[in-house]
Design a protein around this motif. Structure first.
Motif, short mmCIF file in Angstrom:
data_model
loop_
_atom_site.label_atom_id
_atom_site.label_comp_id
_atom_site.label_asym_id
_atom_site.label_seq_id
_atom_site.Cartn_x
_atom_site.Cartn_y
_atom_site.Cartn_z
N HIS A 21 4.29 17.51 0.50
CA HIS A 21 3.60 16.21 0.94
C HIS A 21 3.61 15.16 -0.35
O HIS A 21 3.46 15.65 -1.42
CB HIS A 21 2.31 16.30 1.36
CG HIS A 21 1.38 14.94 1.27
ND1 HIS A 21 0.38 14.81 0.57
CD2 HIS A 21 1.55 14.09 2.39
CE1 HIS A 21 -0.26 13.45 0.94
NE2 HIS A 21 0.48 13.26 1.91
N LEU A 22 4.06 13.85 -0.16
CA LEU A 22 4.15 12.99 -1.18
C LEU A 22 3.46 11.61 -0.53
O LEU A 22 3.37 11.23 0.43
CB LEU A 22 5.60 12.85 -1.79
CG LEU A 22 6.57 12.48 -0.61
CD1 LEU A 22 6.59 10.72 -0.59
CD2 LEU A 22 7.75 12.79 -0.99
N VAL A 23 3.11 10.78 -1.63
CA VAL A 23 2.91 9.21 -1.44
C VAL A 23 3.38 8.51 -2.31
O VAL A 23 3.45 8.94 -3.53
CB VAL A 23 1.07 9.28 -1.63
CG1 VAL A 23 0.57 7.96 -1.14
CG2 VAL A 23 0.29 10.49 -0.73
N GLU A 24 4.02 7.56 -1.62
CA GLU A 24 4.88 6.73 -2.46
C GLU A 24 4.50 5.23 -2.33
O GLU A 24 3.99 4.77 -1.34
CB GLU A 24 6.47 6.94 -1.93
CG GLU A 24 6.56 6.43 -0.61
CD GLU A 24 8.20 6.63 -0.30
OE1 GLU A 24 8.92 6.24 -1.16
OE2 GLU A 24 8.54 7.02 0.81
N GLN A 25 4.87 4.32 -3.36
CA GLN A 25 4.49 2.95 -3.51
C GLN A 25 5.55 2.39 -4.19
O GLN A 25 5.72 2.68 -5.26
CB GLN A 25 3.13 2.68 -3.74
CG GLN A 25 2.45 1.27 -3.55
CD GLN A 25 1.12 1.11 -4.02
OE1 GLN A 25 0.31 2.03 -4.12
NE2 GLN A 25 0.53 -0.10 -3.91
N GLY A 85 12.05 0.44 -6.66
CA GLY A 85 13.00 0.44 -7.92
C GLY A 85 13.17 1.75 -8.63
O GLY A 85 13.29 2.66 -7.52
N PRO A 86 13.34 1.95 -9.82
CA PRO A 86 13.74 3.24 -10.27
C PRO A 86 12.47 4.22 -9.90
O PRO A 86 11.29 3.89 -9.91
CB PRO A 86 13.72 3.01 -12.07
CG PRO A 86 13.95 1.53 -12.17
CD PRO A 86 13.47 0.98 -10.57
N LEU A 87 13.05 5.62 -9.47
CA LEU A 87 11.95 6.44 -9.06
C LEU A 87 11.07 7.29 -10.50
O LEU A 87 11.67 7.38 -11.34
CB LEU A 87 12.61 7.66 -8.41
CG LEU A 87 11.73 8.76 -7.66
CD1 LEU A 87 10.75 8.36 -6.92
CD2 LEU A 87 12.82 9.81 -7.21
N GLY A 104 0.85 -1.22 -0.05
CA GLY A 104 -0.04 0.09 0.00
C GLY A 104 0.74 1.34 0.06
O GLY A 104 2.11 1.23 0.24
N PRO A 105 0.36 2.47 -0.11
CA PRO A 105 0.99 3.67 -0.20
C PRO A 105 1.33 4.23 1.27
O PRO A 105 0.69 3.88 2.04
CB PRO A 105 0.07 4.70 -0.98
CG PRO A 105 -1.40 3.96 -0.58
CD PRO A 105 -1.23 2.66 -0.48
N ALA A 138 3.90 0.39 -9.18
CA ALA A 138 4.76 -0.40 -7.94
C ALA A 138 4.73 -1.85 -8.39
O ALA A 138 5.70 -2.40 -8.24
CB ALA A 138 3.91 -0.15 -6.64
N ALA A 139 3.56 -2.53 -9.06
CA ALA A 139 3.44 -3.61 -9.30
C ALA A 139 4.39 -4.12 -10.49
O ALA A 139 5.00 -5.07 -10.67
CB ALA A 139 2.00 -4.23 -9.56
N ALA A 140 4.70 -2.99 -11.26
CA ALA A 140 5.81 -3.17 -12.30
C ALA A 140 7.22 -2.86 -12.13
O ALA A 140 8.14 -3.18 -13.15
CB ALA A 140 5.06 -2.04 -13.57
N GLY A 141 7.31 -2.76 -10.85
CA GLY A 141 8.76 -2.76 -10.44
C GLY A 141 9.37 -1.33 -10.27
O GLY A 141 10.70 -1.01 -10.46
#
Length: 326
Positions: free
Chosen positions: A22-26, A29-31, A8-9, A53-56
């Motif tokens: 403010h940021l939301v990350e999930q 891998g490469p940013l 999850g994020p 995220a699922a793709a890496g």
């Protein structure tokens, strides 16, 4: 340092020239940095975060300064493009990265392109949604917009005077946003020949031409609550101040007049979006202005919000492009 959840994020606040971003990350891998447009927030990328995220990839959606939980400087000129670019650089550094792919929608597309133009050592590739890249230069924007519409007033000009648009929007933020989103979405936009919602009639308001009582298919009541809740808390001034710096940007970027963005790039636009049709010449100029362009996709039957109107198709195109960068 907070860790990104694999499922999850994660919400974070990081220091930036704005004060905080403010940021939301999930994902890991490469940013991939995701920049929203007007009048939205990080939540506009809710469909892309898990897919990337699922793709890496490490997908990071920010609240641009003036929005959401990010800082809202008081000075109007704090929202000029150069300031926003440096916020993005600060986010990349705060995340412990040296470079990122930057993807933006609407105003976020313009911010993403300018980030790639000004800081190519940080932003190694750029994806643009809805608004094509147009190099700095040309006539002063304020003068161009003032000539549009004849007796009617173009919305960009309408937004210029501090407090004017706020007085229209803030008494009913939720209703105004619902109408704005509906006006620009494929399944709810006014029919051809109806008064154009991008213009204000004499003595009127922008919302006078918005659809009423209909939400686009991509926006349910809960989604609208998220968008509206942020603006009800923060007000609209920070978001509108972006429009109030277009002439300052024109002056700030004179040294880059006509400059192409040379990094690998991607464009995705909606076939029914005014940003795509009005700026058709900019899209035709991509061989010169975006020499690293991998592909330009026009999604037929799509309006102004491709990552929300057509999330599966947008995700597929983004992930295919990102895979090619590797």
């Amino acid at each position: 340092m907070p860790q990104t959840s694999a499922t999850g994020p994660t919400h974070r606040l990081v220091p930036s020239p704005a004060g905080r971003t403010h940021l939301v990350e999930q994902g890991d891998g490469p940013l991939v940095l995701l920049l929203h447009g007007f009048p939205e927030s990080w939540y506009a990328w809710r469909h892309q975060l898990p897919a990337l995220a699922a793709a890496g990839y490490r997908a990071v959606a920010v609240d641009v300064r003036g929005y959401g939980r990010s800082s809202r400087p008081a000075a109007v000129d704090s929202y000029r493009m150069r300031e926003l670019v440096e916020d993005n650089v600060a986010v990349v550094r705060a995340l412990g990265e040296r470079s990122a792919v930057v993807v933006g929608h609407d105003w976020g597309a313009s911010i993403a392109a300018t980030s790639a133009l000004l800081r190519p050592e940080v932003f190694r590739a750029v994806g643009l949604l809805s608004v094509p890249y147009t190099p700095p230069g040309g006539p002063r924007p304020g003068e161009v917009f003032a000539r549009m519409g004849g007796d009617e007033e173009f919305y960009v000009s309408y937004f210029q005077e501090p407090g004017r648009a706020e007085a229209e929007i803030e008494p009913d933020v939720r209703g105004w946003l619902a109408g704005f989103y509906a006006a620009l979405s494929a399944d709810t936009m006014p029919e051809a020949g109806a008064p154009d919602p991008h213009f204000v009639g004499p003595g009127g308001r922008l919302r006078d031409r918005f659809p009423v009582g209909r939400l686009p298919h991509w926006l349910d009541e809960a989604d609208l609550d998220v968008f509206a809740g942020e603006f009800e808390r923060t007000g609209m001034t920070g978001a509108l101040n972006r429009y109030r710096n277009m002439d300052r940007d024109w002056e700030d970027l004179t040294g880059f007049a006509g400059a192409p963005v040379t990094q690998p790039s991607l464009f995705i636009g909606g076939g029914l979006d005014a940003s795509t049709t009005w700026l058709a010449d900019a899209i035709e100029a991509f061989p010169a202005t975006l020499p690293g362009l991998a592909a330009s996709h026009i999604l037929e039957g799509c309006g102004h919000f491709p990552q929300q109107e057509r999330p599966d198709e947008t995700n597929r195109l983004l992930i295919e492009w990102l895979a090619g960068l590797r």
